[in-house]
Design a protein around this motif. Structure first.
Motif, short mmCIF file in Angstrom:
data_model
loop_
_atom_site.label_atom_id
_atom_site.label_comp_id
_atom_site.label_asym_id
_atom_site.label_seq_id
_atom_site.Cartn_x
_atom_site.Cartn_y
_atom_site.Cartn_z
N GLN A 194 -30.28 86.47 100.22
CA GLN A 194 -30.18 86.22 98.84
C GLN A 194 -28.99 86.82 98.19
N VAL A 195 -29.44 88.40 98.40
CA VAL A 195 -28.86 89.47 97.97
C VAL A 195 -27.26 89.51 98.42
N LYS A 231 -31.59 92.71 89.47
CA LYS A 231 -33.15 92.38 89.51
C LYS A 231 -33.03 91.84 90.90
N GLU A 232 -32.53 91.04 91.59
CA GLU A 232 -32.62 90.73 92.88
C GLU A 232 -32.89 91.75 93.89
N ARG A 276 -24.57 87.09 97.29
CA ARG A 276 -23.97 87.15 96.01
C ARG A 276 -22.50 87.18 96.34
N ASP A 319 -36.04 93.53 93.27
CA ASP A 319 -37.39 92.61 93.70
C ASP A 319 -37.43 92.74 95.53
N GLU A 333 -28.62 89.82 86.90
CA GLU A 333 -29.30 89.22 87.84
C GLU A 333 -29.10 89.69 89.37
N THR A 334 -28.16 90.27 89.67
CA THR A 334 -27.84 90.79 91.14
C THR A 334 -28.78 92.10 90.94
N ASN A 370 -41.71 89.16 85.84
CA ASN A 370 -41.05 87.99 85.97
C ASN A 370 -41.62 86.93 85.07
N PHE A 386 -35.04 87.29 100.53
CA PHE A 386 -34.53 88.27 99.44
C PHE A 386 -33.10 88.77 100.15
#
Length: 318
Positions: free
Chosen positions: A14-15, A233-234, A18, A237, A230-231, A288, A11
């Motif tokens: 992935q963030v 939300k990531e 971005r 999470d 989307e960012t 989700n 996670f």
């Protein structure tokens, strides 16, 4: 519980991967991008972003599973890899860039040496794509950028760059900088006390003690980060999962709580961390629109453990 820690680590990567966050890193750390606007860098200069992905990298026949695994060079796995170009460039690619998030500051070897090695691998991976037929003038510059957590106190809040340089010991030569300036390693030592903007931004992003809504507010209000849904939300999470891995003894608590719970009753005697983890699975399912199996797959939970988790989930849903 190693799967949960792995998922949290993913996670985080992935963030940071971005484009908006990569753009801030490029603008503040890579000299070639300093004069360009962050939004322009994010929109036009970054592409082909890979995060621990199991894909064949199309730039080189030596890569499989997005691991640089050439025949005689061994294996190197990159946390984040992407290519970049300058806004006014005539080329599709100007830079090969790798970003590593390093939690262990003392892994048993110098991080700077590993950074140089990763940079070397990014140079060698260009053999087929850039320097075919020995056209070494096409070699693109590489950057290996290390985001270092838990640095020694006296070194926190520092940014260090290691790069190639030229020394003329006798006489004169006309070697141009662009012909040898092909590799740089940048070390970012995070620390809460740092006032440097990029270090503060990354510290906020990776700080497990900051709750999601507060984190989003700081990123937007103090650092001017413009994020899409989307960012956001990531990041939520990531923060939600971080709440359940903060306790370093969670793996032991899960095992003991589960064993005790199965013998004494569904919830009686279950460790608090176990209940929190079940709650996290429920939240992931609800927020989700995922099934329990889909959450299990995402978190790479072994098949032998799923039946026990399902027992808890079925009980708590009644």
């Amino acid at each position: 519980m190693r799967n949960i820690n792995y998922q949290y680590d993913t996670f985080c990567k992935q963030v940071i991967a971005r484009p908006i966050f990569l753009a801030h890193i490029l603008k503040k750390c890579v000299s070639e991008f300093k004069s360009f606007d962050v939004s322009l860098i994010a929109k036009d200069c970054i592409r082909d972003i890979y995060v621990n992905q199991k894909n064949i990298h199309r730039f080189s026949p030596f890569l499989s599973q997005f691991e640089d695994d050439s025949l005689k060079e061994g294996k190197a796995v990159f946390d984040i890899f992407f290519v970049a170009r300058l806004p006014d460039s005539i080329h599709d690619i100007d830079f090969y860039i790798n970003i590593e998030i390093q939690d262990d500051f003392y892994p048993g070897y110098p991080l700077s040496a590993r950074g140089v090695y990763y940079g070397g691998r990014m140079l060698s991976m260009q053999y087929e794509d850039q320097i075919r037929h020995s056209n070494y003038g096409n070699l693109k510059k590489v950057y290996s950028i290390w985001i270092c957590l838990n640095a020694p106190k006296e070194e926190r809040g520092s940014i260090t760059e290691i790069s190639l340089d030229k020394k003329v010991h006798v006489g004169y030569n006309r070697i141009r900088k662009e012909d040898y300036d092909k590799l740089s390693v940048i070390l970012l030592y995070l620390g809460k006390e740092s006032e440097e903007e990029i270090l503060g931004l990354l510290q906020t992003l990776l700080d497990e003690t900051i709750q999601s809504e507060r984190k989003l507010a700081i990123l937007e209000e103090e650092y001017g980060i413009v994020m899409d849904d989307e960012t956001r939300k990531e990041i939520r999470d990531m923060c939600n999962l971080g709440d359940y891995v903060e306790n370093k003894g969670i793996e032991k608590g899960m095992a003991e709580g589960m064993a005790k719970g199965m013998t004494e009753g569904i919830t009686k005697g279950i460790e608090e961390t176990t209940l929190k983890f079940i709650g996290f699975i429920q939240n992931m399912m609800k927020n989700n629109n995922m099934s329990a199996e889909e959450v299990f797959d995402m978190m790479q939970i072994p098949a032998k453990e799923r039946e026990e988790y399902l027992t808890y989930l079925n009980h708590t849903s009644k």
